[in-house]
Motif scaffolding. Structure first.
Motif, short mmCIF file in Angstrom:
data_model
loop_
_atom_site.label_atom_id
_atom_site.label_comp_id
_atom_site.label_asym_id
_atom_site.label_seq_id
_atom_site.Cartn_x
_atom_site.Cartn_y
_atom_site.Cartn_z
N PRO A 13 7.67 -0.04 -38.11
CA PRO A 13 7.69 -1.51 -38.00
C PRO A 13 8.81 -2.16 -38.79
O PRO A 13 9.41 -3.15 -38.35
N LEU A 14 9.14 -1.59 -39.96
CA LEU A 14 10.24 -2.14 -40.74
C LEU A 14 11.57 -1.98 -40.01
O LEU A 14 12.41 -2.90 -39.99
N VAL A 15 11.77 -0.81 -39.40
CA VAL A 15 12.99 -0.58 -38.64
C VAL A 15 13.08 -1.53 -37.45
O VAL A 15 14.12 -2.15 -37.19
N LEU A 16 11.96 -1.68 -36.73
CA LEU A 16 11.95 -2.56 -35.56
C LEU A 16 12.17 -4.02 -35.98
O LEU A 16 12.87 -4.77 -35.28
N ALA A 17 11.58 -4.41 -37.10
CA ALA A 17 11.78 -5.78 -37.59
C ALA A 17 13.25 -6.02 -37.94
O ALA A 17 13.81 -7.08 -37.65
N ALA A 18 13.88 -5.02 -38.57
CA ALA A 18 15.29 -5.15 -38.92
C ALA A 18 16.16 -5.28 -37.66
O ALA A 18 17.10 -6.08 -37.61
N ILE A 19 15.83 -4.50 -36.63
CA ILE A 19 16.59 -4.58 -35.38
C ILE A 19 16.41 -5.95 -34.74
O ILE A 19 17.36 -6.55 -34.24
N ALA A 20 15.17 -6.46 -34.75
CA ALA A 20 14.90 -7.77 -34.16
C ALA A 20 15.69 -8.86 -34.88
O ALA A 20 16.27 -9.76 -34.24
N LEU A 21 15.73 -8.80 -36.20
CA LEU A 21 16.49 -9.79 -36.96
C LEU A 21 17.98 -9.67 -36.65
O LEU A 21 18.69 -10.69 -36.55
N ALA A 300 9.97 -4.43 -28.93
CA ALA A 300 9.56 -3.51 -30.00
C ALA A 300 8.35 -2.69 -29.58
O ALA A 300 8.29 -1.47 -29.83
N VAL A 301 7.39 -3.33 -28.92
CA VAL A 301 6.20 -2.62 -28.45
C VAL A 301 6.58 -1.57 -27.40
O VAL A 301 6.09 -0.43 -27.42
N VAL A 302 7.48 -1.95 -26.49
CA VAL A 302 7.92 -1.00 -25.46
C VAL A 302 8.67 0.17 -26.10
O VAL A 302 8.46 1.32 -25.73
N ALA A 303 9.51 -0.13 -27.09
CA ALA A 303 10.25 0.95 -27.78
C ALA A 303 9.29 1.91 -28.45
O ALA A 303 9.49 3.13 -28.44
N LEU A 304 8.23 1.37 -29.03
CA LEU A 304 7.22 2.22 -29.67
C LEU A 304 6.52 3.09 -28.64
O LEU A 304 6.24 4.27 -28.88
N SER A 305 6.24 2.52 -27.46
CA SER A 305 5.60 3.29 -26.39
C SER A 305 6.52 4.38 -25.87
O SER A 305 6.07 5.48 -25.53
N ILE A 306 7.82 4.07 -25.81
CA ILE A 306 8.78 5.06 -25.33
C ILE A 306 8.82 6.28 -26.24
O ILE A 306 9.09 7.40 -25.81
N SER A 307 8.53 6.06 -27.53
CA SER A 307 8.62 7.16 -28.50
C SER A 307 7.45 8.13 -28.41
O SER A 307 7.48 9.19 -29.05
N ARG A 308 6.40 7.81 -27.64
CA ARG A 308 5.20 8.65 -27.62
C ARG A 308 5.42 10.01 -26.96
O ARG A 308 4.99 11.03 -27.49
N PRO A 309 6.06 10.09 -25.78
CA PRO A 309 6.29 11.42 -25.20
C PRO A 309 7.18 12.27 -26.10
O PRO A 309 8.09 11.75 -26.74
#
Length: 591
Positions: A13-21, A300-309
């Protein structure tokens, strides 16, 4: 909570928050806004929503008309008065001039145009901001007052491009040129809240029905009957070069279709496009700033889902599908919802988020692999270590109860040898390594886990950390090969210490099978992967009893029962120290 899971659930979440900012910061830059503009250009021109019929018919001041009139611009105003007369005669509902009649010319010429004015005439005005070192000045240029007094209406025709030079936005004027034309032709109820919205273009240059100025002056000879009947007519420039010597560039603009056609669109066609946007409610509402944050969250949610496989190719396929979905979704909302949310931020969030998570997970996996290799590399074969590192789920490091086969081996007579070599500790170390190295290799070759070394004694076990259904058999086979290796070990010792008379050494091995607890044991600072249980104690006692029965191997009853492919010989029924029950022990029959 598992420490690794906690670290992942916190760091991602910290990484995704940094990317969003970071992406939000990009949104404030001009080049990013230009990039979003280009996305609009590409998507808005694909199967655009078009009005059933064009709302404007254009009378073009073009090169053929310049030739036909035979005069340099500006033309006599009586010529425009003649045009108005012909258009009214042909049945035009309203006439708009995208030409600014701001300055008086010849009095008779001006009067002829004044006489032609009426409530069906809309004249263009202009508003421009002049920047000076000492300040800015807003200049509004209106048509001559006499024209307005004669009944004509006026509206601001100024157009403003985006930072990249593309004209995408409806001007923010309450008295805009096309707004006034729509109002005067009965469409005033549709004018609210269009300033600042995005223009829906319907095609490149030449998309509107257009006739040359000279043709409109003589419609009976040049045009079909009733061509202008009931039409709203707009007169404006459609030249390849500017007609006015004092103007640096022609009245033409880059639009979203310029990317396809490589042509500029005349200003008069842009005005016609604005008119149809207002008349048919086809203008496009840009997304508010808060919605862009929502899209970053979705990304961010989609990126997290992509990381599951786990398979990289699956991640790539899903990521490509998600990016394509963002483009398609953006087009669908634009096409059918008349709403523009640029896909750039969402797509970049998904791409950067997925890549960042993948890099983070890869680094964590490599770190875990190194930890496994460090933890198990000393007492497992490289093949087994690699298997565990590739799939850490094979491990249960918290401690578990399972059936194991335990082996203890001890060198007979090594104490006396150590005493004889007490003045040569380096030589003694080389000797013990000469003995333990090949024996350890044999254990690991047969899938055993080396628990510890105790001087010249080795403790090992089978069926942990990896499952081994034939653990008892593999322990027996390892023991047999260890005994067979003793001849070579003795020869190597004699060669290594040829200056000392060392008697041949022998080995005793105790093997037992039973339920044990296996896992990481020790303190928080230092621990070993080890095994505890009564079956371990019995295996140790059996190794010690080998010399009492003058055999090389003693095997517990459960081990003998588990190995059906070998023949065992009963040795005795014994009661070892610390156990009340007696245990039948065996040795392997010699073939």
């Amino acid at each position: 909570m598992d420490k690794q899971f906690f670290n992942r659930s916190l760091s991602i979440p910290l990484v995704l928050a940094a990317i969003a900012l970071f992406i939000a910061g990009l949104g404030t830059t001009s080049w990013w806004r230009d990039l979003e503009g280009r996305a609009f250009d590409i998507l808005s021109v694909y199967q655009p929503d078009r009005p059933e019929t064009p709302g404007i018919t254009i009378v073009a001041i073009d090169e053929p008309s310049m030739t036909a009139v035979g005069q340099q611009w500006p033309w006599p105003r009586s010529k425009h008065a003649e045009l108005i007369t012909q258009l009214r005669k042909a049945g035009a509902a309203a006439i708009a001039f995208d030409v600014i009649f701001a300055e008086p010319t010849v009095a008779d010429e001006d009067q002829s145009l004044i006489n032609a004015m009426g409530p069906d005439i809309i004249l263009a005005a202009d508003e421009s901001l002049v920047e000076r070192p000492y300040g800015s000045t807003l200049i509004r240029t209106e048509p001559m007052l006499d024209l307005l007094d004669a009944g004509a209406k006026t509206g601001i025709a100024s157009l403003s491009m985006d930072g990249d030079g593309v004209l995408r936005t409806i001007p923010r004027y309450e008295d805009g040129f096309m707004a006034m034309l729509l109002k005067e032709t009965g469409g005033g109820a549709k004018l609210a809240n269009n300033g600042g919205k995005l223009l829906q273009y319907f095609g490149g240059a030449g998309s509107y029905p257009t006739v040359s100025y000279y043709q409109a002056l003589d419609p009976d000879n040049f045009l079909p009957p009733d061509y202008f009947k009931g039409q709203i007519v707009m007169v404006g420039f459609a030249l390849q070069a500017t007609a006015d010597v004092g103007v640096a560039t022609p009245d033409a603009f880059e639009t979203p279709f310029t990317l396809q056609t490589k042509q500029l669109t005349p200003g008069v066609e842009v005005q016609a496009t604005i008119f149809d946007n207002l008349r048919n409610n086809l203008s496009i509402t840009p997304a508010p700033a808060w919605l862009k944050w929502v899209m970053l969250l979705v990304g961010a949610v989609v990126a997290l889902s992509i990381s599951r496989p786990k398979a990289p190719w699956k991640k790539i396929v899903i990521l490509m599908g998600a990016v394509a979905g963002s483009l398609i979704g953006s087009w669908l909302v634009l096409r059918f919802g008349r709403f523009w949310i640029a896909p750039n931020g969402l797509a970049l969030m998904m791409i950067c988020g997925a890549i960042s998570i993948a890099v983070r997970d890869f680094a964590a996996e490599q770190r875990q692999r190194r930890q496994v290799q460090m933890a198990f590399g000393q007492y497992l074969s490289p093949e087994m270590v690699e298997k565990i590192a590739a799939d850490p789920s094979l491990l249960n490091l918290g401690g578990e109860r399972r059936e194991l086969t335990i082996l203890f081996s001890d060198i007979r007579g090594f104490t006396s040898i150590s005493e004889a070599m007490k003045d040569d500790p380096i030589g003694l170390t080389r000797m013990i390594n000469t003995i333990l190295t090949p024996l350890s290799d044999i254990i690991m070759e047969h899938g055993g886990t080396i628990d510890k070394y105790m001087g010249d004694c080795i403790m090992a076990f089978w069926n942990a950390p990896l499952d081994d259904p034939d653990h008892a058999l593999h322990a027996i086979q390892a023991a047999q090969k260890m005994l067979a290796a003793m001849d070579k070990i003795n020869r190597d010792i004699q060669e290594l210490h040829s200056d000392i008379q060392i008697p041949p050494i022998k080995m005793g091995i105790g093997i037992n099978t039973g339920s044990c607890v296996v896992g990481n044991m020790g303190s928080d600072r230092r621990f070993d992967y080890s095994v505890l249980g009564d079956a371990v104690n019995l295996a140790s006692r059996l190794e010690g009893k080998c010399k009492d029965y003058d055999v090389d191997i003693l095997v517990g009853e459960h081990t003998a029962d588990a190995v059906k492919s070998l023949s065992f010989q009963k040795v005795d029924r014994i009661q070892v120290k610390g156990r009340l029950a007696e245990e039948q022990v065996y040795t392997i029959k010699q073939q």
